[in-house]
Design an enzyme around this catalytic site. Structure first.
Site, PDB file in Angstrom:
ATOM      1  N   HIS A  20       0.825  -1.198   0.000  1.00 54.33           N
ATOM      2  CA  HIS A  20       0.000   0.000   0.000  1.00 54.33           C
ATOM      3  C   HIS A  20       0.864   1.255   0.000  1.00 54.33           C
ATOM      4  O   HIS A  20       1.967   1.265   0.547  1.00 54.33           O
ATOM      5  CB  HIS A  20      -0.918  -0.009   1.225  1.00 54.33           C
TER       6      HIS A  20
ATOM      7  N   TYR B  30      -0.271   0.900  14.038  1.00 58.33           N
ATOM      8  CA  TYR B  30       0.348   1.879  13.150  1.00 58.33           C
ATOM      9  C   TYR B  30       0.027   3.282  13.660  1.00 58.33           C
ATOM     10  O   TYR B  30      -1.128   3.589  13.948  1.00 58.33           O
ATOM     11  CB  TYR B  30      -0.224   1.843  11.738  1.00 58.33           C
TER      12      TYR B  30
ATOM     13  N   LYS C 232       4.396   6.035   8.047  1.00 61.02           N
ATOM     14  CA  LYS C 232       3.884   5.043   8.994  1.00 61.02           C
ATOM     15  C   LYS C 232       4.965   4.650   9.992  1.00 61.02           C
ATOM     16  O   LYS C 232       6.125   4.448   9.621  1.00 61.02           O
ATOM     17  CB  LYS C 232       3.409   3.792   8.247  1.00 61.02           C
TER      18      LYS C 232
END
Length: 202
Positions: free
Chosen positions: A62, A132, A72
């Protein structure tokens, strides 16, 4: 806390110091100042996510449009996953390369993946719980994917092909070459300019 840049530039492995006694263990799994020293800017964290995955589950690859994309900071609080940072920035000297960090509830490492990099992981245990911290909220119109089984990327999963579980969204995603042809991939110079703007904002 030890912070090490991976072979994919702008991705980092973070290894915390664990303090143990007869009650258990304590650690700092995120320190904004230490990460800022490594990446050159502080993170403007805007969302926290948690996923729980069966063994063999693959999530990714992603990424999001730059800017603002979505950096992230990822850790595994239960079980184990193998986490991948993939350089999908067109024009990058390391375009198409990737590196991994084992995230588990033993060493309790984390990985930082900068804006414009691809992110993926495979669960190595049942109920693998991943948390995350991200720098922007989910925006489906700016989110994209690459098929994690793309043979040109050749991600090495430590499980057999029969054990892997992928969502239709990920299996239907284009391979790296097709995503590049479609103009979906981030541009390296644009990403670097965005990092510099974050550095200058400090």
């Amino acid at each position: 806390m030890q912070i090490r840049e991976l072979s994919v530039p702008d991705a980092y492995e973070i290894t915390p110091v664990q303090h143990r006694d007869d009650r258990g263990v304590f650690l700092e799994w995120y320190r904004f100042d230490r990460l800022e020293e490594a990446v050159g800017h502080s993170l403007n964290l805007r969302q926290g996510n948690t996923s729980v995955s069966r063994r063999g589950s693959v999530r990714g690859i992603h990424f999001a449009d730059v800017p603002p994309s979505q950096a992230k900071y990822v850790t595994c609080t239960r079980g184990a996953v193998l986490d991948f940072a993939i350089d999908i920035r067109v024009g990058s000297p390391t375009f198409g390369s990737w590196d991994t960090v084992l995230l588990d509830d033993v060493d309790r490492r984390a990985i930082y993946v900068a804006e414009g990099l691809g992110h993926c992981f495979v669960a190595l245990s049942d109920d693998a719980t991943v948390s995350y911290l991200v720098t922007d909220v989910y925006n489906p119109g700016r989110e994209h994917g690459i098929n994690p089984l793309d043979p040109d990327l050749a991600l090495r999963f430590p499980l057999s092909a029969e054990e892997l579980l992928l969502s239709p969204k990920d299996t239907d995603a284009p391979n790296l070459a097709a995503a590049r042809e479609q103009g979906l991939l981030p541009d390296y110079e644009t990403a670097r300019a965005f990092y510099a703007s974050l550095n200058g904002a400090n």
